[in-house]
Design a protein around this motif. Structure first.
Motif, mmCIF file in Angstrom:
data_model
loop_
_atom_site.group_PDB
_atom_site.id
_atom_site.type_symbol
_atom_site.label_atom_id
_atom_site.label_comp_id
_atom_site.label_asym_id
_atom_site.label_seq_id
_atom_site.Cartn_x
_atom_site.Cartn_y
_atom_site.Cartn_z
ATOM 1 N N ASP A 219 0.875 -1.337 -0.027
ATOM 2 C CA ASP A 219 0.089 -0.071 -0.036
ATOM 3 C C ASP A 219 0.953 1.199 0.047
ATOM 4 O OD1 ASP A 219 -1.750 2.060 0.819
ATOM 5 O OD2 ASP A 219 -3.194 1.098 1.871
ATOM 6 N N PRO A 220 0.837 2.020 -1.154
ATOM 7 C CA PRO A 220 1.766 3.338 -1.094
ATOM 8 C C PRO A 220 1.461 4.254 -0.063
ATOM 9 C CG PRO A 220 0.865 2.719 -3.219
ATOM 10 C CD PRO A 220 0.140 1.755 -2.383
ATOM 11 N N GLU A 221 0.138 4.214 0.361
ATOM 12 C CA GLU A 221 0.044 5.191 1.478
ATOM 13 C C GLU A 221 0.700 4.574 2.696
ATOM 14 O OE1 GLU A 221 -0.914 8.901 2.960
ATOM 15 O OE2 GLU A 221 -0.979 8.195 0.652
ATOM 16 N N ARG B 56 4.498 5.371 2.698
ATOM 17 C CA ARG B 56 4.911 6.675 2.141
ATOM 18 C C ARG B 56 5.911 7.098 2.773
ATOM 19 N NH1 ARG B 56 1.205 12.124 3.354
ATOM 20 N NH2 ARG B 56 2.526 13.474 2.511
ATOM 21 N N PHE B 57 6.153 7.032 4.000
ATOM 22 C CA PHE B 57 7.425 7.229 4.851
ATOM 23 C C PHE B 57 8.315 6.422 5.085
ATOM 24 C CE2 PHE B 57 3.914 10.415 6.028
ATOM 25 C CZ PHE B 57 4.587 11.507 5.389
ATOM 26 N N GLY C 192 8.691 3.665 0.500
ATOM 27 C CA GLY C 192 7.954 3.051 -0.763
ATOM 28 C C GLY C 192 7.336 1.856 -0.654
ATOM 29 N N PRO C 193 6.395 1.147 -1.263
ATOM 30 C CA PRO C 193 5.849 -0.062 -1.437
ATOM 31 C C PRO C 193 6.699 -0.985 -1.498
ATOM 32 C CG PRO C 193 4.586 1.620 -2.816
ATOM 33 C CD PRO C 193 5.789 2.239 -2.438
ATOM 34 N N ARG D 24 -3.661 0.505 6.735
ATOM 35 C CA ARG D 24 -4.514 1.667 6.746
ATOM 36 C C ARG D 24 -5.778 1.639 7.469
ATOM 37 N NH1 ARG D 24 -5.568 4.944 1.158
ATOM 38 N NH2 ARG D 24 -3.907 3.378 0.559
ATOM 39 N N ASP E 13 7.547 15.147 7.819
ATOM 40 C CA ASP E 13 6.286 15.477 7.353
ATOM 41 C C ASP E 13 5.395 14.339 7.849
ATOM 42 O OD1 ASP E 13 6.893 17.646 5.814
ATOM 43 O OD2 ASP E 13 7.143 16.517 4.069
ATOM 44 N N ASN E 14 5.810 13.343 8.738
ATOM 45 C CA ASN E 14 4.693 12.507 9.043
ATOM 46 C C ASN E 14 4.487 12.921 10.531
ATOM 47 O OD1 ASN E 14 3.592 10.012 10.040
ATOM 48 N ND2 ASN E 14 5.285 8.546 9.431
#
Length: 171
Positions: free
Chosen positions: A30-32, A35-36, A39-40, A96, A131-132
Motif C-alpha cells: 500500500d503506497p499510503e 509513504r514514509f 515506498g511500497p 491503513r 512530514d509524518n
C-alpha cells in the motif's frame, strides 16, 4: 528464540510466522502505508523484511512484534537497533484500515513497558520523517519529544526521544 507475547486490552503482540507473509505483503504494498518508509514493497522484499525482523530477535534479543487485533495482522511494532542506528528505536507501522483507532500508541506503549522492565534501557528513540505528522503525534502521546535532525542513509528524519520513566525522575 521464543519471542515473548504481549497483550493489551485490544491487541496481541507476537512473533513472526511464515503465514504472515500474505497479510503483511498486502500492507507493505500500500503506497499510503509505506509513504514514509521508502515506498511500497513487493512480496519478495516483504519476505526479506520479515526475515530481518525475525533475525533481529535472534541477534539482539529484542525486535518487532506482529500486531494482531482479533487474530488478524494489522501491523508491526517494537524495537530496532540495526547496525549503525543512532539508538534503540521503538517503531510502528499499521495497515491503513487500522489507522486512527489508537492501536499504534497502545502497541508501542506495551513494547516500551517491556523495554523498561525486561531490557532496562535508559532511553528510546523514534526516527520520524519531518512530514509524518501522524507518527509525530503518536510519539508525543508516548511521552517523546522531538530533538535533532538526522540523516538516515540519505533520508532526513527527526529523532524523537523519551527517557526511562524512573531515570527521568529527580534524585
Amino acid at each position: 528464540m521464543d519471542v515473548p507475547i504481549l497483550t493489551t486490552d485490544r491487541l496481541t503482540l507476537r512473533g513472526w510466522r511464515e503465514e504472515d507473509l500474505a497479510p503483511y505483503a498486502a500492507m507493505t504494498a500500500d503506497p499510503e502505508v509505506m509513504r514514509f518508509m521508502g515506498g511500497p514493497l513487493d512480496r519478495m522484499d516483504t519476505w526479506r523484511q520479515m526475515a530481518v525482523f525475525a533475525g533481529h530477535w535472534v541477534l539482539r534479543g529484542y525486535g518487532l512484534w506482529v500486531v494482531e487485533r482479533d487474530g488478524e495482522l494489522i501491523g508491526r511494532v517494537g524495537l530496532l537497533r540495526h547496525e549503525g542506528w543512532p539508538g534503540l528505536e521503538v517503531g510502528w507501522l499499521l495497515a491503513r484500515a487500522a489507522w486512527g483507532q489508537g492501536y499504534a500508541t497502545e502497541a508501542a506503549q506495551a513494547s516500551m513497558e517491556y523495554t523498561w522492565r525486561e531490557l532496562g534501557a535508559a532511553e528510546l528513540i523514534s526516527l520520524i520523517a519531518p512530514d509524518n505528522h501522524a507518527s509525530a503525534r503518536v510519539a508525543e502521546r508516548l511521552g517523546m519529544r522531538p530533538g535533532e535532525d538526522y540523516d538516515l542513509r540519505g533520508t532526513p528524519v527527526v529523532i524523537h526521544r523519551v527517557a526511562r520513566p524512573d531515570a527521568a525522575a529527580p534524585r
